[in-house]
Write a protein that holds these residues in place. Structure first.
Motif, PDB file in Angstrom:
ATOM      1  N   LEU A 184       0.861  -1.170   0.000  1.00 31.18           N
ATOM      2  CA  LEU A 184       0.000   0.000   0.000  1.00 31.18           C
ATOM      3  C   LEU A 184       0.904   1.228   0.000  1.00 31.18           C
ATOM      4  O   LEU A 184       1.580   1.503   0.980  1.00 31.18           O
ATOM      5  N   PRO A 185       0.947   1.966  -1.120  1.00 28.60           N
ATOM      6  CA  PRO A 185       1.878   3.097  -1.193  1.00 28.60           C
ATOM      7  C   PRO A 185       1.455   4.243  -0.276  1.00 28.60           C
ATOM      8  O   PRO A 185       0.328   4.281   0.211  1.00 28.60           O
ATOM      9  N   ALA A 186       2.373   5.176  -0.079  1.00 28.16           N
ATOM     10  CA  ALA A 186       2.033   6.387   0.664  1.00 28.16           C
ATOM     11  C   ALA A 186       0.845   7.053  -0.012  1.00 28.16           C
ATOM     12  O   ALA A 186       0.606   6.872  -1.210  1.00 28.16           O
ATOM     13  N   LYS A 187       0.102   7.822   0.753  1.00 32.18           N
ATOM     14  CA  LYS A 187      -1.111   8.449   0.217  1.00 32.18           C
ATOM     15  C   LYS A 187      -0.804   9.290  -1.018  1.00 32.18           C
ATOM     16  O   LYS A 187      -1.547   9.285  -1.984  1.00 32.18           O
ATOM     17  N   GLY A 188       0.283  10.021  -1.013  1.00 26.77           N
ATOM     18  CA  GLY A 188       0.688  10.802  -2.179  1.00 26.77           C
ATOM     19  C   GLY A 188      -0.236  11.978  -2.456  1.00 26.77           C
ATOM     20  O   GLY A 188      -1.045  12.380  -1.622  1.00 26.77           O
ATOM     21  N   ALA A 189      -0.126  12.486  -3.667  1.00 25.83           N
ATOM     22  CA  ALA A 189      -0.942  13.618  -4.101  1.00 25.83           C
ATOM     23  C   ALA A 189      -2.279  13.126  -4.635  1.00 25.83           C
ATOM     24  O   ALA A 189      -2.417  11.970  -5.026  1.00 25.83           O
ATOM     25  N   GLN A 190      -3.251  14.013  -4.658  1.00 22.16           N
ATOM     26  CA  GLN A 190      -4.560  13.649  -5.204  1.00 22.16           C
ATOM     27  C   GLN A 190      -4.423  13.363  -6.690  1.00 22.16           C
ATOM     28  O   GLN A 190      -3.799  14.102  -7.429  1.00 22.16           O
ATOM     29  N   TYR A 191      -4.997  12.246  -7.112  1.00 25.95           N
ATOM     30  CA  TYR A 191      -4.979  11.841  -8.519  1.00 25.95           C
ATOM     31  C   TYR A 191      -6.135  12.532  -9.233  1.00 25.95           C
ATOM     32  O   TYR A 191      -7.289  12.415  -8.816  1.00 25.95           O
ATOM     33  N   PRO A 192      -5.830  13.269 -10.303  1.00 25.14           N
ATOM     34  CA  PRO A 192      -6.923  13.952 -11.010  1.00 25.14           C
ATOM     35  C   PRO A 192      -7.810  12.958 -11.756  1.00 25.14           C
ATOM     36  O   PRO A 192      -7.325  12.085 -12.458  1.00 25.14           O
ATOM     37  N   ASP A 227      -0.122   4.468  -7.528  1.00 24.18           N
ATOM     38  CA  ASP A 227       0.910   5.153  -6.749  1.00 24.18           C
ATOM     39  C   ASP A 227       0.954   6.607  -7.208  1.00 24.18           C
ATOM     40  O   ASP A 227       1.264   6.890  -8.368  1.00 24.18           O
ATOM     41  N   THR A 228       0.625   7.522  -6.309  1.00 23.09           N
ATOM     42  CA  THR A 228       0.586   8.949  -6.640  1.00 23.09           C
ATOM     43  C   THR A 228       1.662   9.735  -5.897  1.00 23.09           C
ATOM     44  O   THR A 228       1.496  10.915  -5.622  1.00 23.09           O
ATOM     45  N   THR A 229       2.770   9.070  -5.555  1.00 23.09           N
ATOM     46  CA  THR A 229       3.796   9.728  -4.754  1.00 23.09           C
ATOM     47  C   THR A 229       4.756  10.584  -5.576  1.00 23.09           C
ATOM     48  O   THR A 229       5.575  11.286  -5.008  1.00 23.09           O
ATOM     49  N   SER A 230       4.683  10.536  -6.887  1.00 22.91           N
ATOM     50  CA  SER A 230       5.509  11.428  -7.714  1.00 22.91           C
ATOM     51  C   SER A 230       4.600  12.127  -8.721  1.00 22.91           C
ATOM     52  O   SER A 230       3.428  11.791  -8.856  1.00 22.91           O
ATOM     53  N   LYS A 231       5.151  13.084  -9.447  1.00 22.39           N
ATOM     54  CA  LYS A 231       4.308  13.777 -10.429  1.00 22.39           C
ATOM     55  C   LYS A 231       3.959  12.866 -11.599  1.00 22.39           C
ATOM     56  O   LYS A 231       3.060  13.159 -12.371  1.00 22.39           O
ATOM     57  N   TYR A 232       4.662  11.743 -11.730  1.00 27.57           N
ATOM     58  CA  TYR A 232       4.354  10.745 -12.763  1.00 27.57           C
ATOM     59  C   TYR A 232       3.666   9.570 -12.075  1.00 27.57           C
ATOM     60  O   TYR A 232       4.320   8.656 -11.599  1.00 27.57           O
ATOM     61  N   ASN A 233       2.362   9.609 -11.977  1.00 28.18           N
ATOM     62  CA  ASN A 233       1.613   8.554 -11.302  1.00 28.18           C
ATOM     63  C   ASN A 233       1.825   7.215 -12.008  1.00 28.18           C
ATOM     64  O   ASN A 233       2.055   7.166 -13.215  1.00 28.18           O
TER      65      ASN A 233
END
Length: 135
Positions: free
Chosen positions: A20-28, A117-123
Motif C-alpha cells: 500500500l503506497p504512501a497516500k501521495g498527491a490527489q490523482y486527477p 501510486d501517486t507519490t511522484s508527479k508521474y503517477n
C-alpha cells in the motif's frame, strides 16, 4: 454456453507482492472524487449465489491478519479498496510496508490486484492477476 454453465474462476487466490503506497498527491479524475495512492482487490463473482470471502494478510515480521470477511453479491463485481478497510481488532492496513494476500472463497471467483501510486508527479498504475487454485 452461459457464464453460469461454465466453471469460471478459482476458490483460492494468492498475491505475493502487495504494498500500500504512501497516500501521495490527489490523482486527477473526472468524477471529482478525491483519489489517492491505494491498492484494490478487484473481484468478480459470476455465480448465481453470493460468494463469501476470507482474506488473510501476511507480513515479513509480524503475525498475519486472518479471516477478514467480505461478501460479493451474485453476478457482481467488487473493487475493495485496501486503504479503506477497517479490520476488527487491528485497524487499517499500514502504508509503505510489504505484505502478501491470500483470499479464500466458498465459490469460484476471479481476483486481480491493482495499485495506484501517486507519490511522484508521474503517477503509476499496476494491475496483476493473482495465482488461483481450487485447494
Amino acid at each position: 454456453m452461459s457464464l453460469k454453465e461454465k466453471k469460471i474462476g478459482k476458490k483460492v487466490w494468492m498475491f505475493p507482492d502487495a504494498y500500500l503506497p504512501a497516500k501521495g498527491a490527489q490523482y486527477p479524475n473526472s468524477s471529482k472524487s478525491k483519489v489517492y495512492g491505494h491498492e484494490s482487490l478487484c473481484i468478480i463473482n459470476p455465480n448465481s449465489v453470493k460468494a463469501k470471502l476470507k482474506i488473510n494478510f501476511y507480513f515479513e515480521k509480524e503475525k498475519p491478519i486472518k479471516n477478514f470477511n467480505k461478501t460479493v453479491d451474485s453476478e457482481r463485481s467488487l473493487h475493495l479498496r485496501l486503504d479503506k478497510i477497517n479490520i476488527p481488532n487491528y485497524g487499517y492496513l499500514p502504508r509503505e510496508k510489504p505484505y502478501s494476500i491470500i483470499v479464500k472463497s466458498d465459490k469460484n471467483v476471479v481476483i486481480q490486484l491493482s495499485r495506484l501510486d501517486t507519490t511522484s508527479k508521474y503517477n503509476s498504475f499496476m494491475s496483476v492477476l493473482g495465482w488461483g487454485d481450487d485447494v
